[in-house]
Design a protein around this motif. Structure first.
Motif, PDB file in Angstrom:
ATOM      1  N   LYS A  81     -17.678  19.455 -35.939  1.00 32.63           N
ATOM      2  CA  LYS A  81     -18.455  19.108 -36.728  1.00 32.63           C
ATOM      3  C   LYS A  81     -17.734  18.692 -37.776  1.00 32.63           C
ATOM      4  N   VAL A  82     -17.774  17.608 -38.305  1.00 26.81           N
ATOM      5  CA  VAL A  82     -16.596  16.472 -39.482  1.00 26.81           C
ATOM      6  C   VAL A  82     -17.372  15.785 -39.980  1.00 26.81           C
ATOM      7  N   SER A  83     -17.364  15.485 -41.207  1.00 26.44           N
ATOM      8  CA  SER A  83     -17.713  14.608 -41.955  1.00 26.44           C
ATOM      9  C   SER A  83     -17.052  13.516 -42.334  1.00 26.44           C
ATOM     10  N   GLN A  94     -16.475  10.051 -43.989  1.00 25.19           N
ATOM     11  CA  GLN A  94     -16.782   9.077 -45.036  1.00 25.19           C
ATOM     12  C   GLN A  94     -15.851   7.687 -45.518  1.00 25.19           C
ATOM     13  N   PRO A 143     -21.095   9.417 -47.086  1.00 29.42           N
ATOM     14  CA  PRO A 143     -20.609  10.762 -46.118  1.00 29.42           C
ATOM     15  C   PRO A 143     -21.681  11.106 -44.825  1.00 29.42           C
ATOM     16  N   GLU A 175     -21.945  13.090 -41.123  1.00 30.60           N
ATOM     17  CA  GLU A 175     -21.353  13.959 -39.707  1.00 30.60           C
ATOM     18  C   GLU A 175     -21.603  13.670 -38.674  1.00 30.60           C
ATOM     19  N   PRO A 180     -21.331  15.057 -35.248  1.00 31.23           N
ATOM     20  CA  PRO A 180     -21.215  16.038 -34.434  1.00 31.23           C
ATOM     21  C   PRO A 180     -20.611  16.125 -32.350  1.00 31.23           C
ATOM     22  N   VAL A 220     -16.290  20.370 -41.083  1.00 33.05           N
ATOM     23  CA  VAL A 220     -17.577  21.425 -41.314  1.00 33.05           C
ATOM     24  C   VAL A 220     -17.452  23.036 -40.532  1.00 33.05           C
TER      25      VAL A 220
END
Length: 430
Positions: free
Chosen positions: A345-347, A349, A356, A358, A360, A384
């Motif tokens: 998972k990353v955020s 922006q 921002p 997220e 998955p 994340v």
């Protein structure tokens, strides 16, 4: 014995013997002190960074720093140097819609490094220019080595190149390896530091910059393969004295699998081999995971569709453990993210002004993320959970074909990982 005990000197001797025995037993049974473990690697914040943009004449250079993006048109062809705080990200993309250099061409401005690897087409297939810049105040000495299908072919011609402080040098790789149709290039500096970039032009069939490839390793992930039509050609170099048998797995939007008939690739020692994986990927956005007993370097040539073609390149890269960013984005930009080993998972922006959100990524899957930014904007990707690899892809239709450029997400300059240090008298005591 009684007389010995009644003798005060004898009694004193017995006490000493008993105490000695007790201390001896205690010494034998006491566990040895644990050897202190050396501290492990630690993540530290980068306070300042300096990057070099190659051959920026006519380009609009975008700079991301501290949540904002600025852009400047550069008229000079000499390297453009940008210095700033940690997290600095700089790049530019040019757009040409007609002529011999038609195409989208994007470059990540890079910091000087001791070693740089590049993988792509050779001078027999395209006009490839290597850009070397020494922006430090001390001289640098660089060695350029070109590997091709037949092995190392540049000989001594690229060794011992002296680059004075502030000097930049453009090298037409036809002068080092005119017969190479595919290649891997290493630029190493035994003295000083050099910023390296390379631009490939297929006359009338596309143009782009070669991204820096991850250094030789036994496991390499090549991310950012865009979906859609066109040829996808994998290039792998075996660096060393041992042949490599490379196991290949594709990670697409729907599955992780070994491509039928393309499960392995044999690469001779010190050489480069290619493999057409177009039908294996089947037009899906994807990444390739390569494993080998011998260290390898890898990249990919991506060809657009239409009567007027464009070309783009991606390469093996590090995971987004330190995050990543791209400063120069445009309409039609998206992220291609892959979690090859487990769910991640990353955020994401968009800056400036974006909130921002997220993203998955299921285990063994690739996901495309459209970017909603407009005008000059940057995108920041923050880890994340899990291990994620990715790239920024920009595509647009112009004239008789699709323009495309790919930018693998390199580790952000906001943090650096320092190795653990421990006291060792070895270097001064022999």
């Amino acid at each position: 014995m009684k007389a010995f005990v009644e003798n005060r000197f004898g009694l004193f001797l017995l006490v000493l013997v008993a105490l000695g025995a007790l201390y001896g037993v205690a010494h034998v049974t006491t566990p040895a002190p644990a050897t202190p473990r050396p501290p492990g690697p630690r993540k530290v914040a980068v306070e300042s960074a300096s990057v070099v943009c190659p051959a920026p004449r006519g380009a609009r250079v975008s700079v991301y720093e501290r949540g904002g993006v600025s852009a400047k048109a550069v008229k000079d062809a000499k390297p453009y140097v940008v210095a700033g705080h940690g997290g600095l990200e700089v790049g530019y993309t040019t757009r040409v819609t007609r002529g011999g250099e038609r195409g989208l061409a994007g470059v990540r401005c890079t910091e000087p490094a001791a070693t740089t690897w590049l993988v792509g087409p050779g001078p027999a297939e395209a006009s490839v220019t290597l850009h070397l810049a020494n922006v430090d105040k001390s001289p640098a000495m660089a060695d350029v080595q070109v590997y091709a299908a037949e092995g190392p072919i540049s000989g001594d011609k690229g060794l011992g190149l002296e680059i004075r402080p502030g000097e930049h040098r453009d090298i037409d790789l036809r002068t080092l390896a005119p017969s190479a149709d595919i290649m891997a290039v290493s630029v190493t500096t035994g003295q000083g530091r050099v910023a390296v970039a390379a631009r490939a032009v297929f006359e009338g069939k596309g143009v782009d910059w070669l991204p820096a490839a991850a250094p030789p390793a036994t496991r390499v992930v090549v991310p950012g393969i865009p979906g859609g039509g066109g040829m996808r050609e994998l290039l792998v170099a075996a660096i060393g004295d041992t042949d490599a048998t490379v196991q290949i797995r594709a990670v697409s939007q729907d599955a992780e699998y070994a491509m039928k008939g393309r499960e392995t690739l044999d690469v001779p020692a010190g050489a480069v081999a290619s493999l057409d994986v177009t039908t294996g990927i089947g037009g899906e956005a994807a990444a390739l995971v390569l494993t080998s007993q011998t260290p390898i370097v890898a990249g990919m040539v991506i060809t657009g569709t239409g009567s007027e073609q464009d070309v783009a390149f991606t390469a093996g890269t590090a995971p987004l453990d330190l995050g990543g960013a791209v400063a120069d984005n445009a309409r039609g930009s998206k992220l291609v993210l892959t979690a090859p080993a487990g769910a991640g998972k990353v955020s994401v922006q968009v800056v400036p002004g974006g909130k921002p959100f997220e993203v998955p990524i299921p285990a063994g899957r690739t996901k495309e993320v459209k970017l909603p930014g407009k005008g000059d904007y940057g995108v920041v990707v923050t880890p994340v959970s899990g291990q994620v690899y990715g790239a920024r892809v920009t595509q647009e239709r112009a004239g008789g074909g699709v323009l495309v450029t790919v930018r693998p997400l390199a580790p952000a300059r906001a943090y650096a990982v320092l190795p653990g240090l421990s006291d060792d008298p070895g270097p001064v005591l022999r």
